[in-house]
Scaffold this motif. Structure first.
Motif, PDB file in Angstrom:
ATOM      1  N   LYS A 113      -1.479   0.262  -1.077  1.00  0.00           N
ATOM      2  CA  LYS A 113      -2.630   0.278  -0.194  1.00  0.00           C
ATOM      3  C   LYS A 113      -4.012   0.491  -0.094  1.00  0.00           C
ATOM      4  CE  LYS A 113      -1.026  -0.345   4.223  1.00  0.00           C
ATOM      5  NZ  LYS A 113      -0.333  -0.138   5.761  1.00  0.00           N
ATOM      6  N   LEU A 114      -3.546   1.905  -0.565  1.00  0.00           N
ATOM      7  CA  LEU A 114      -4.980   2.221  -0.981  1.00  0.00           C
ATOM      8  C   LEU A 114      -5.762   1.262  -2.347  1.00  0.00           C
ATOM      9  CD1 LEU A 114      -6.759   4.596  -0.182  1.00  0.00           C
ATOM     10  CD2 LEU A 114      -6.399   5.974  -1.110  1.00  0.00           C
TER      11      LEU A 114
ATOM     12  N   ARG B 286       3.974   3.517  -2.110  1.00  0.00           N
ATOM     13  CA  ARG B 286       3.814   2.250  -1.181  1.00  0.00           C
ATOM     14  C   ARG B 286       2.049   2.832  -0.803  1.00  0.00           C
ATOM     15  NH1 ARG B 286       2.268  -2.790   0.676  1.00  0.00           N
ATOM     16  NH2 ARG B 286       2.390  -2.800   3.247  1.00  0.00           N
ATOM     17  N   GLU B 287       1.885   4.143   0.426  1.00  0.00           N
ATOM     18  CA  GLU B 287       0.441   4.075   0.874  1.00  0.00           C
ATOM     19  C   GLU B 287      -0.844   4.219   0.060  1.00  0.00           C
ATOM     20  OE1 GLU B 287      -0.164   4.320   4.167  1.00  0.00           O
ATOM     21  OE2 GLU B 287       2.027   3.789   3.986  1.00  0.00           O
TER      22      GLU B 287
END
Length: 285
Positions: A75-76, A71-72
């Motif tokens: 997003k990045l 997920r992170e």
């Protein structure tokens, strides 16, 4: 496209990277790998590499549940490309053929893939895609088809890459544009959540394809998505996973991707690292 034996160690390495990034314990790692190998042994070897990818997800599910392990990272990836979206659009509009340029950038975006574990330099790759020849180049035919189209579907792949797909849809301006996402998290592939975060709904109708693994397959497509997929004037499939799943589809499809492994390169007859814009003709009879 059928399973190649080289897909097994590739998926094991991908599985181990996921476990490392999420700080899994040694016993947890052993159990997940054991479950994965058991699933692979029981597979039908006429299946696609995507079906091995599905086994990765199934092996991880007892450990992670609904947790999106990437997920992170997703997003990045999206954030980094969204920050230069308007600059890229302005640059494309200075070209003699902005649509061809947008198609090339969309291909370059396919470098953003965590599965192969390769080094990612999106800026260099975008520059190379705009300046270097494609190993398979059906871009002019695709651009012509897009200009005449009333409906266009992009079968989405990775986050980050999807921002460049949004840019392509923006530049193309096809009246009825669609973009498909995975139905559940699979590696760094885009889902409905990330598609909405980058504003994909501003340029297209977002559709849940039904894909529960890192690649679209007709056998997993939801009925409403299959209807759009079947009827669209132009279908663009992004990335290696979607090629694996849709290479034997009956309808005409334009595949945009980078050949990031020897298996895909061999299937297409191009060197690893090549840019590809490949038209698969409709199968008749």
């Amino acid at each position: 496209m059928k399973i190649d034996l080289r897909c097994i160690p590739c998926n094991i390495n991908s599985l181990l990277r996921i476990l490392d990034q999420n700080h899994a314990g040694e016993e947890e790692r052993k159990q997940v790998v054991r479950d994965f190998l058991k699933g692979v042994v029981e597979m039908d070897w006429s299946d696609t590499p995507i079906d091995i990818g599905r086994k990765v997800g199934e092996a991880l599910e007892p450990l992670f549940g609904d947790h999106d392990a990437f997920r992170e990272i997703k997003k990045l990836s999206n954030k980094n490309l969204m920050e230069i979206y308007e600059d890229l659009k302005a640059e494309l509009l200075t070209l003699d053929d902005p649509l061809i340029g947008a198609l090339k950038l969309s291909v370059a975006g396919n470098i953003i893939d965590v599965a192969p574990g390769h080094k990612i330099d999106i800026h260099t790759t975008m520059s190379e895609a705009l300046s270097k020849p494609f190993a398979i180049d059906h871009l002019k035919e695709l651009a012509g088809r897009i200009r005449r189209a009333d409906s266009l579907l992009i079968v989405g792949d990775n986050c980050g890459e999807a921002v460049l797909d949004k840019l392509l849809l923006d530049i193309a301006g096809v009246p009825n544009s669609y973009f498909s996402v995975r139905t559940k998290p699979a590696l760094n592939d885009i889902t409905m959540e990330e598609a909405l975060e980058i504003g994909m709904n501003e340029v297209a109708t977002i559709l849940d394809s039904g894909a529960d693994a890192p690649g679209a397959q007709e056998k997993t497509m939801k009925s409403d998505f299959f209807d759009v997929y079947s009827r669209a004037d132009v279908v663009i499939s992004k990335g290696q996973g979607n090629l694996e799943g849709l290479s034997s589809a009956r309808r005409e499809i334009f595949f945009l991707l980078m050949a990031k492994c020897e298996v895909i390169g061999g299937f297409l007859g191009v060197p690893k690292g090549s840019f590809v814009a490949y038209k698969k003709a409709e199968l008749r009879g």
